[in-house]
Design an enzyme around this catalytic site. Sequence first.
Site, PDB file in Angstrom:
ATOM      1  N   ARG A  65       0.825  -1.231   0.000  1.00  0.00           N
ATOM      2  CA  ARG A  65       0.000   0.000   0.000  1.00  0.00           C
ATOM      3  C   ARG A  65       0.848   1.266   0.000  1.00  0.00           C
ATOM      4  O   ARG A  65       0.425   2.327   0.450  1.00  0.00           O
ATOM      5  CB  ARG A  65      -0.984   0.021   1.177  1.00  0.00           C
ATOM      6  CG  ARG A  65      -1.969  -1.129   1.143  1.00  0.00           C
ATOM      7  CD  ARG A  65      -3.211  -0.828   1.946  1.00  0.00           C
ATOM      8  NE  ARG A  65      -4.126  -1.949   1.864  1.00  0.00           N
ATOM      9  CZ  ARG A  65      -4.141  -2.951   2.731  1.00  0.00           C
ATOM     10  NH1 ARG A  65      -3.314  -2.959   3.755  1.00  0.00           N
ATOM     11  NH2 ARG A  65      -4.985  -3.941   2.583  1.00  0.00           N
TER      12      ARG A  65
ATOM     13  N   LYS B  24       2.106  11.432 -10.990  1.00  0.00           N
ATOM     14  CA  LYS B  24       1.283  10.572 -11.853  1.00  0.00           C
ATOM     15  C   LYS B  24       2.076   9.318 -12.186  1.00  0.00           C
ATOM     16  O   LYS B  24       3.226   9.401 -12.640  1.00  0.00           O
ATOM     17  CB  LYS B  24       0.911  11.293 -13.147  1.00  0.00           C
ATOM     18  CG  LYS B  24      -0.221  12.282 -12.982  1.00  0.00           C
ATOM     19  CD  LYS B  24      -0.662  12.797 -14.345  1.00  0.00           C
ATOM     20  CE  LYS B  24      -1.759  13.832 -14.204  1.00  0.00           C
ATOM     21  NZ  LYS B  24      -2.127  14.416 -15.510  1.00  0.00           N
TER      22      LYS B  24
ATOM     23  N   GLU C 256       8.251  19.506 -24.306  1.00  0.00           N
ATOM     24  CA  GLU C 256       7.644  19.687 -22.975  1.00  0.00           C
ATOM     25  C   GLU C 256       8.301  20.850 -22.230  1.00  0.00           C
ATOM     26  O   GLU C 256       7.673  21.486 -21.400  1.00  0.00           O
ATOM     27  CB  GLU C 256       7.761  18.394 -22.150  1.00  0.00           C
ATOM     28  CG  GLU C 256       7.047  17.188 -22.758  1.00  0.00           C
ATOM     29  CD  GLU C 256       5.543  17.139 -22.478  1.00  0.00           C
ATOM     30  OE1 GLU C 256       4.987  18.097 -21.926  1.00  0.00           O
ATOM     31  OE2 GLU C 256       4.926  16.109 -22.832  1.00  0.00           O
TER      32      GLU C 256
ATOM     33  N   LYS D 287       6.293  23.311 -13.304  1.00  0.00           N
ATOM     34  CA  LYS D 287       5.470  22.145 -12.983  1.00  0.00           C
ATOM     35  C   LYS D 287       5.186  22.083 -11.488  1.00  0.00           C
ATOM     36  O   LYS D 287       4.059  21.777 -11.072  1.00  0.00           O
ATOM     37  CB  LYS D 287       6.150  20.858 -13.457  1.00  0.00           C
ATOM     38  CG  LYS D 287       5.323  19.628 -13.084  1.00  0.00           C
ATOM     39  CD  LYS D 287       5.189  18.615 -14.146  1.00  0.00           C
ATOM     40  CE  LYS D 287       4.127  17.579 -13.771  1.00  0.00           C
ATOM     41  NZ  LYS D 287       4.078  16.450 -14.647  1.00  0.00           N
TER      42      LYS D 287
ATOM     43  N   GLU E 103      -5.420  17.324 -10.494  1.00  0.00           N
ATOM     44  CA  GLU E 103      -5.952  17.754 -11.799  1.00  0.00           C
ATOM     45  C   GLU E 103      -7.447  18.030 -11.774  1.00  0.00           C
ATOM     46  O   GLU E 103      -8.206  17.574 -12.628  1.00  0.00           O
ATOM     47  CB  GLU E 103      -5.608  16.734 -12.896  1.00  0.00           C
ATOM     48  CG  GLU E 103      -5.625  17.367 -14.289  1.00  0.00           C
ATOM     49  CD  GLU E 103      -5.074  16.471 -15.376  1.00  0.00           C
ATOM     50  OE1 GLU E 103      -3.965  15.939 -15.207  1.00  0.00           O
ATOM     51  OE2 GLU E 103      -5.761  16.313 -16.384  1.00  0.00           O
TER      52      GLU E 103
ATOM     53  N   ARG F  70      -3.942  22.040 -13.150  1.00  0.00           N
ATOM     54  CA  ARG F  70      -3.005  21.029 -13.666  1.00  0.00           C
ATOM     55  C   ARG F  70      -3.338  20.633 -15.100  1.00  0.00           C
ATOM     56  O   ARG F  70      -2.469  20.210 -15.863  1.00  0.00           O
ATOM     57  CB  ARG F  70      -2.971  19.805 -12.742  1.00  0.00           C
ATOM     58  CG  ARG F  70      -1.895  18.826 -13.146  1.00  0.00           C
ATOM     59  CD  ARG F  70      -1.553  17.828 -12.068  1.00  0.00           C
ATOM     60  NE  ARG F  70      -0.518  16.920 -12.543  1.00  0.00           N
ATOM     61  CZ  ARG F  70       0.161  16.093 -11.773  1.00  0.00           C
ATOM     62  NH1 ARG F  70      -0.079  16.042 -10.483  1.00  0.00           N
ATOM     63  NH2 ARG F  70       1.074  15.302 -12.298  1.00  0.00           N
TER      64      ARG F  70
ATOM     65  N   ASN G 118      -1.664  19.910 -20.103  1.00  0.00           N
ATOM     66  CA  ASN G 118      -2.056  19.117 -21.273  1.00  0.00           C
ATOM     67  C   ASN G 118      -2.081  19.941 -22.557  1.00  0.00           C
ATOM     68  O   ASN G 118      -2.597  19.478 -23.584  1.00  0.00           O
ATOM     69  CB  ASN G 118      -3.438  18.493 -21.036  1.00  0.00           C
ATOM     70  CG  ASN G 118      -3.397  17.500 -19.899  1.00  0.00           C
ATOM     71  OD1 ASN G 118      -2.418  16.784 -19.721  1.00  0.00           O
ATOM     72  ND2 ASN G 118      -4.455  17.463 -19.099  1.00  0.00           N
TER      73      ASN G 118
ATOM     74  N   HIS H 115      -1.662  18.258 -25.828  1.00  0.00           N
ATOM     75  CA  HIS H 115      -1.736  16.817 -25.592  1.00  0.00           C
ATOM     76  C   HIS H 115      -3.014  16.165 -26.131  1.00  0.00           C
ATOM     77  O   HIS H 115      -3.000  14.974 -26.412  1.00  0.00           O
ATOM     78  CB  HIS H 115      -1.595  16.512 -24.100  1.00  0.00           C
ATOM     79  CG  HIS H 115      -0.177  16.620 -23.602  1.00  0.00           C
ATOM     80  ND1 HIS H 115       0.554  17.787 -23.695  1.00  0.00           N
ATOM     81  CD2 HIS H 115       0.651  15.703 -23.034  1.00  0.00           C
ATOM     82  CE1 HIS H 115       1.763  17.584 -23.176  1.00  0.00           C
ATOM     83  NE2 HIS H 115       1.851  16.331 -22.788  1.00  0.00           N
TER      84      HIS H 115
ATOM     85  N   HIS I 120      -2.259  13.214 -28.315  1.00  0.00           N
ATOM     86  CA  HIS I 120      -2.594  11.826 -27.968  1.00  0.00           C
ATOM     87  C   HIS I 120      -3.339  11.138 -29.104  1.00  0.00           C
ATOM     88  O   HIS I 120      -3.134   9.942 -29.360  1.00  0.00           O
ATOM     89  CB  HIS I 120      -3.421  11.782 -26.682  1.00  0.00           C
ATOM     90  CG  HIS I 120      -2.583  11.907 -25.437  1.00  0.00           C
ATOM     91  ND1 HIS I 120      -3.114  12.226 -24.214  1.00  0.00           N
ATOM     92  CD2 HIS I 120      -1.252  11.756 -25.236  1.00  0.00           C
ATOM     93  CE1 HIS I 120      -2.139  12.278 -23.309  1.00  0.00           C
ATOM     94  NE2 HIS I 120      -1.001  11.996 -23.915  1.00  0.00           N
TER      95      HIS I 120
ATOM     96  N   HIS J 109       6.141  10.637 -28.292  1.00  0.00           N
ATOM     97  CA  HIS J 109       5.182  11.454 -27.526  1.00  0.00           C
ATOM     98  C   HIS J 109       5.489  12.952 -27.661  1.00  0.00           C
ATOM     99  O   HIS J 109       4.597  13.756 -27.952  1.00  0.00           O
ATOM    100  CB  HIS J 109       5.202  11.026 -26.051  1.00  0.00           C
ATOM    101  CG  HIS J 109       4.387  11.910 -25.164  1.00  0.00           C
ATOM    102  ND1 HIS J 109       3.010  11.922 -25.195  1.00  0.00           N
ATOM    103  CD2 HIS J 109       4.752  12.853 -24.248  1.00  0.00           C
ATOM    104  CE1 HIS J 109       2.555  12.828 -24.329  1.00  0.00           C
ATOM    105  NE2 HIS J 109       3.595  13.404 -23.737  1.00  0.00           N
TER     106      HIS J 109
HETATM  107  N1  GLY Z   1       2.109  15.263 -17.583  1.00  0.00           N
HETATM  108  C1  GLY Z   1       1.020  16.032 -17.146  1.00  0.00           C
HETATM  109  C2  GLY Z   1       0.874  16.053 -15.662  1.00  0.00           C
HETATM  110  O1  GLY Z   1       1.752  15.627 -14.945  1.00  0.00           O
HETATM  111  O2  GLY Z   1      -0.121  16.489 -15.182  1.00  0.00           O
END
Ligand code: GLY
Length: 378
Positions: A132, A154, A196, A237, A247, A251, A255, A258, A262, A276
């Site tokens: 956990r 993430k 990025e 970031k 998000e 956040r 994107n 993106h 995507h 990517h």
């Molecule tokens: N790569 C986008 C984020 O970390 O929210």
Amino acid sequence: MSQGESTAQATPTTISVELGSRSYDILVGRDIIDRAGMEIARRLPDARIAIVTDETVAAHHLTTLVASLDGAGIRHTRIVITPGEASKSFASLERVVDALLESRIERNDAVLAFGGGVVGDLAGFASGIVLRGTHLIQVPTTLLAQVDSSVGGKTGINTPRGKNLVGVFHQPDLVLADAGILDSLPPRIFNAGYAEVAKYGLIRDAGFFAWLETNWRSVAAGWPEREKAIAVACRGKAEIVSEDEREKGARALLNLGHTFGHALEAVTGYSDRLLHGEAVSIGTVLAFDFSFRLGLSGLEDARRVEAHLGEVGLPTRIGQIEGDLPDAATLMHHIAQDKKVAQGKLTFILTRGIGEAFIARDVPSDEVEAFLEEQLAK
Ligand code: GLY
């Protein structure tokens, strides 16, 4: 300072990701791998370390990392996975979790993800679910992982239904971004990460984008502009993640480029045909052109973004993708499956100009489809 000169004594740039009791540092500098043991021992004095890496990174850099951990008296084990996106799978996750349990990892121990985005996402997910949750240290070895995927918690894997659809938020305890390790990256991989980096200027730091327009060659060549670019991107970031960890709002700005990107990755099979970061580059120019089409921003900014990303060596147009592409309706199908869809409404990151991105909800899908038809016809 020239690129070859030793900077072992240089103090790294420290950026804090402010998340209350779960706050952590990102250290950016050259030769950070050499000081990994010291930095880890300072923060997690009794932890054993399970290094998760891939065969390529292990062949080039594992000896340096292991020497640093040994030098600090840190006990460690290693799990080496196959390089490539295919490792972000349930089967690889099971193998990593099983190897962690076999090594008798305890909750106060740490998984150390040593590699690019694939290793970071997979090892981070394993760290988030085994027992956990264990400590996690991210040591990203690509530009893309240093400025994006290693920061913010993430983690996840892909399924046949799409990318990153299974995972957890699991923040690291420390991120070690070694700007020097990027010297060994192939230019195409470096450039994919650069898309990025530029994103942070385009979202809300026009001054940084202007600085990149002037200094991008030095960023690619190395010290000290590269360290500055990584640090500014990570700071961007860190601020956004501190504002909105899960998000729910800001956040989503990360994107930018993106949603279109995507869809292009999906129709090119998530393959070497379109990396990517290359998809993000094309997607970012599309986001600026689409914003212009909607009357939100000027054409001049769209052309400036295209000129800069193109100059760096990134693709900026759908027409630059090799091979056949499906029609706009198929691209729309992938856009509709993206995670940026809520209650069937399309959410896009649009812009009022360089440094002025915003979240647009309820974007009409027929406008998007008409725009894509135009772009595909070019
Ligand atoms: N790569 C986008 C984020 O970390 O929210």
